[in-house]
Design a protein around this motif. Structure first.
Motif, PDB file in Angstrom:
ATOM      1  N   LEU A   1       0.830  -1.206   0.000  1.00 51.58           N
ATOM      2  CA  LEU A   1       0.000   0.000   0.000  1.00 51.58           C
ATOM      3  C   LEU A   1       0.867   1.261   0.000  1.00 51.58           C
ATOM      4  O   LEU A   1       0.594   2.221  -0.731  1.00 51.58           O
ATOM      5  CB  LEU A   1      -0.923   0.000   1.226  1.00 51.58           C
ATOM      6  CG  LEU A   1      -2.179  -0.858   1.101  1.00 51.58           C
ATOM      7  CD1 LEU A   1      -2.913  -0.898   2.438  1.00 51.58           C
ATOM      8  CD2 LEU A   1      -3.104  -0.290   0.019  1.00 51.58           C
ATOM      9  N   VAL A   2       1.932   1.223   0.808  1.00 46.76           N
ATOM     10  CA  VAL A   2       2.838   2.379   0.878  1.00 46.76           C
ATOM     11  C   VAL A   2       3.481   2.605  -0.485  1.00 46.76           C
ATOM     12  O   VAL A   2       3.546   3.740  -0.995  1.00 46.76           O
ATOM     13  CB  VAL A   2       3.906   2.148   1.974  1.00 46.76           C
ATOM     14  CG1 VAL A   2       5.030   3.176   1.861  1.00 46.76           C
ATOM     15  CG2 VAL A   2       3.256   2.236   3.352  1.00 46.76           C
ATOM     16  N   ARG A   3       3.905   1.484  -1.122  1.00 44.15           N
ATOM     17  CA  ARG A   3       4.564   1.593  -2.422  1.00 44.15           C
ATOM     18  C   ARG A   3       3.579   2.156  -3.469  1.00 44.15           C
ATOM     19  O   ARG A   3       3.916   3.048  -4.234  1.00 44.15           O
ATOM     20  CB  ARG A   3       5.085   0.210  -2.858  1.00 44.15           C
ATOM     21  CG  ARG A   3       6.126   0.309  -3.975  1.00 44.15           C
ATOM     22  CD  ARG A   3       6.717  -1.052  -4.290  1.00 44.15           C
ATOM     23  NE  ARG A   3       7.299  -1.683  -3.131  1.00 44.15           N
ATOM     24  CZ  ARG A   3       7.263  -2.984  -2.877  1.00 44.15           C
ATOM     25  NH1 ARG A   3       6.644  -3.799  -3.689  1.00 44.15           N
ATOM     26  NH2 ARG A   3       7.848  -3.482  -1.797  1.00 44.15           N
ATOM     27  N   THR A   4       2.360   1.633  -3.452  1.00 41.58           N
ATOM     28  CA  THR A   4       1.344   2.108  -4.396  1.00 41.58           C
ATOM     29  C   THR A   4       1.076   3.592  -4.191  1.00 41.58           C
ATOM     30  O   THR A   4       0.948   4.364  -5.138  1.00 41.58           O
ATOM     31  CB  THR A   4       0.040   1.311  -4.180  1.00 41.58           C
ATOM     32  OG1 THR A   4       0.343  -0.061  -4.253  1.00 41.58           O
ATOM     33  CG2 THR A   4      -0.999   1.656  -5.234  1.00 41.58           C
ATOM     34  N   HIS A   5       1.008   3.961  -2.935  1.00 44.65           N
ATOM     35  CA  HIS A   5       0.754   5.373  -2.622  1.00 44.65           C
ATOM     36  C   HIS A   5       1.867   6.257  -3.163  1.00 44.65           C
ATOM     37  O   HIS A   5       1.617   7.324  -3.745  1.00 44.65           O
ATOM     38  CB  HIS A   5       0.624   5.528  -1.103  1.00 44.65           C
ATOM     39  CG  HIS A   5       0.301   6.925  -0.684  1.00 44.65           C
ATOM     40  ND1 HIS A   5       1.268   7.803  -0.270  1.00 44.65           N
ATOM     41  CD2 HIS A   5      -0.875   7.602  -0.638  1.00 44.65           C
ATOM     42  CE1 HIS A   5       0.700   8.961   0.015  1.00 44.65           C
ATOM     43  NE2 HIS A   5      -0.607   8.853  -0.198  1.00 44.65           N
ATOM     44  N   ASP A   6       3.124   5.808  -3.017  1.00 46.86           N
ATOM     45  CA  ASP A   6       4.268   6.579  -3.524  1.00 46.86           C
ATOM     46  C   ASP A   6       4.184   6.738  -5.040  1.00 46.86           C
ATOM     47  O   ASP A   6       4.398   7.826  -5.585  1.00 46.86           O
ATOM     48  CB  ASP A   6       5.576   5.871  -3.144  1.00 46.86           C
ATOM     49  CG  ASP A   6       5.882   6.051  -1.670  1.00 46.86           C
ATOM     50  OD1 ASP A   6       5.174   6.865  -1.023  1.00 46.86           O
ATOM     51  OD2 ASP A   6       6.791   5.364  -1.157  1.00 46.86           O
ATOM     52  N   VAL A   7       3.867   5.618  -5.712  1.00 41.80           N
ATOM     53  CA  VAL A   7       3.788   5.642  -7.178  1.00 41.80           C
ATOM     54  C   VAL A   7       2.695   6.614  -7.621  1.00 41.80           C
ATOM     55  O   VAL A   7       2.893   7.454  -8.506  1.00 41.80           O
ATOM     56  CB  VAL A   7       3.510   4.217  -7.712  1.00 41.80           C
ATOM     57  CG1 VAL A   7       3.137   4.269  -9.195  1.00 41.80           C
ATOM     58  CG2 VAL A   7       4.719   3.331  -7.502  1.00 41.80           C
ATOM     59  N   GLU A   8       1.540   6.531  -6.954  1.00 38.50           N
ATOM     60  CA  GLU A   8       0.424   7.410  -7.309  1.00 38.50           C
ATOM     61  C   GLU A   8       0.793   8.866  -7.076  1.00 38.50           C
ATOM     62  O   GLU A   8       0.452   9.744  -7.878  1.00 38.50           O
ATOM     63  CB  GLU A   8      -0.815   7.042  -6.494  1.00 38.50           C
ATOM     64  CG  GLU A   8      -1.519   5.815  -7.019  1.00 38.50           C
ATOM     65  CD  GLU A   8      -2.698   5.407  -6.141  1.00 38.50           C
ATOM     66  OE1 GLU A   8      -2.868   6.012  -5.063  1.00 38.50           O
ATOM     67  OE2 GLU A   8      -3.414   4.481  -6.530  1.00 38.50           O
ATOM     68  N   ALA A   9       1.495   9.121  -5.975  1.00 35.00           N
ATOM     69  CA  ALA A   9       1.889  10.495  -5.662  1.00 35.00           C
ATOM     70  C   ALA A   9       2.854  11.030  -6.722  1.00 35.00           C
ATOM     71  O   ALA A   9       2.732  12.184  -7.162  1.00 35.00           O
ATOM     72  CB  ALA A   9       2.543  10.533  -4.277  1.00 35.00           C
ATOM     73  N   ARG A  10       3.780  10.151  -7.133  1.00 37.67           N
ATOM     74  CA  ARG A  10       4.730  10.589  -8.166  1.00 37.67           C
ATOM     75  C   ARG A  10       4.001  10.873  -9.486  1.00 37.67           C
ATOM     76  O   ARG A  10       4.264  11.861 -10.153  1.00 37.67           O
ATOM     77  CB  ARG A  10       5.807   9.510  -8.371  1.00 37.67           C
ATOM     78  CG  ARG A  10       6.981   9.645  -7.382  1.00 37.67           C
ATOM     79  CD  ARG A  10       8.201   8.870  -7.859  1.00 37.67           C
ATOM     80  NE  ARG A  10       7.956   7.438  -7.972  1.00 37.67           N
ATOM     81  CZ  ARG A  10       8.057   6.597  -6.939  1.00 37.67           C
ATOM     82  NH1 ARG A  10       8.417   7.033  -5.758  1.00 37.67           N
ATOM     83  NH2 ARG A  10       7.822   5.319  -7.119  1.00 37.67           N
ATOM     84  N   GLU A  11       3.054   9.992  -9.842  1.00 39.39           N
ATOM     85  CA  GLU A  11       2.293  10.170 -11.083  1.00 39.39           C
ATOM     86  C   GLU A  11       1.485  11.473 -11.043  1.00 39.39           C
ATOM     87  O   GLU A  11       1.394  12.192 -12.014  1.00 39.39           O
ATOM     88  CB  GLU A  11       1.351   8.989 -11.287  1.00 39.39           C
ATOM     89  CG  GLU A  11       2.074   7.765 -11.826  1.00 39.39           C
ATOM     90  CD  GLU A  11       1.155   6.549 -11.896  1.00 39.39           C
ATOM     91  OE1 GLU A  11       1.632   5.498 -12.343  1.00 39.39           O
ATOM     92  OE2 GLU A  11      -0.014   6.660 -11.493  1.00 39.39           O
TER      93      GLU A  11
END
Lengths: 119, 199
Positions: free
Chosen positions: A74-84
């Motif tokens: 979840l943390v990783r997904t959140h980071d990716v979404e934030a970067r996008e």
């Protein structure tokens, strides 16, 4: 209604008879045997429940690991979404006019207008 | 599988068998048992089984049922040991569990046998000097009491428990225990004195 001061007094003869009536076995061998039976039942109970206890422990460990993995994902997904999202915000929008034209549905509105103003 | 357990003939943990009044020793045994020591629990069983039997016997009155209730009670106590706070008196906690086991057993029995005292009342341990006639009369008189009155009078007059303790064991208010004791004594006195005067 009975209060603490008016309880029927104890009759020693009846108490003695009752005591004899419910007297526990006095034989030491009896108590040793009862104790052994109880401890055997406890051991049997433990034997029976031990696998469940092990499964419970294994289940708890597995659940904790799953929770950790899910949390990390979840943390990783959140980071990716934030970067996008950051990338998207930094990119200039190149087609505002087209979007505005599509939203206003010009065909329908013009047809209505023509219908109203035409004689 | 039934584990082989030889009958313990000596205290398993340390010196002499502790007496239930020895709170420090009791606490030590409870803590050991909570850490998984079977020997410590065995010593607790050894120290408390007679009193536990007395509690069960007061409720179910039948020797074999009392034995079953004691075994069930100790089994439940063992399973619940982790929840027991070592500072509390172990005996009182155990007695409540045994009393509950006896009450459960009594309820199950009541479904099968409609409220009649068993013929096996104390018979395996019959004192030969005791009058069979007195036993018969006492049994008949006890059958006139409610189950709760029987339990209360035995727990109080024979086993020496206080009303508050009896109330906790049987799940009734202390005042109800007092009232039951009063009625049980009065009924037994009336019935047994009447019987004596008849003969």
């Amino acid at each position: 209604m009975i209060d603490g001061h008016h309880i029927e007094p104890q009759d020693p003869r009846i108490t003695a008879a009752l005591r004899a009536f419910v007297a526990p076995p006095g034989d030491a061998a009896y108590w040793s045997a009862l104790e052994a039976t109880m401890l055997a039942r406890l051991a049997e109970d433990e034997d029976w429940t031990a696998p469940f206890a092990r499964w419970t422990s294994a289940g708890l460990i597995a659940a904790a690991l799953a929770a950790l993995i899910t949390g990390a994902a979840l943390v990783r997904t959140h980071d990716v979404e934030a970067r996008e999202m950051a990338t998207l915000l930094e990119t200039p929008i190149s087609f505002p006019a087209r979007v505005a034209a599509e939203v206003t549905e010009p065909g329908g509105r013009e047809a209505t207008l023509r219908y109203v103003i035409e004689p | 599988m039934i584990a082989t357990v030889s009958p313990p003939t000596r205290p398993a943990v340390g010196g002499a068998l502790y007496v239930p009044d020895d709170r420090a020793r009791e606490r030590e045994l409870v803590l050991s048992a909570q850490r998984g020591s079977h020997d410590a629990f065995a010593e607790l069983v050894r120290a408390h089984q007679r009193r536990a039997y007395a509690v069960a016997r007061a409720i179910v009155l039948d020797h074999h049922d009392a034995e079953d209730a004691v075994q069930e009670g100790f089994l439940h106590a063992y399973r619940a040991l982790a929840r027991f706070r070592p500072g509390e008196p172990f005996g009182a906690w155990l007695h409540r569990i045994v009393a509950n086991a006896a009450l459960d057993l009594q309820r199950r029995r009541k479904v099968r046998v409609a409220g009649v005292l068993s013929e096996t009342l104390a018979m395996p341990f019959h004192d030969p000097a005791e009058s069979d006639e007195l036993r018969r009369r006492l049994k008949a008189a006890l059958e006139r009491l409610t189950e709760r009155q029987r339990s209360v009078i035995v727990l109080h007059d024979v086993e020496g428990f206080r009303h508050a303790e009896i109330g906790e064991m049987l799940g009734i208010p202390e005042g109800t225990a007092r009232s039951d004791l009063h009625h049980a004594r009065a009924t037994l006195r009336r019935l047994l004195i009447d019987t004596r005067s008849d003969t």
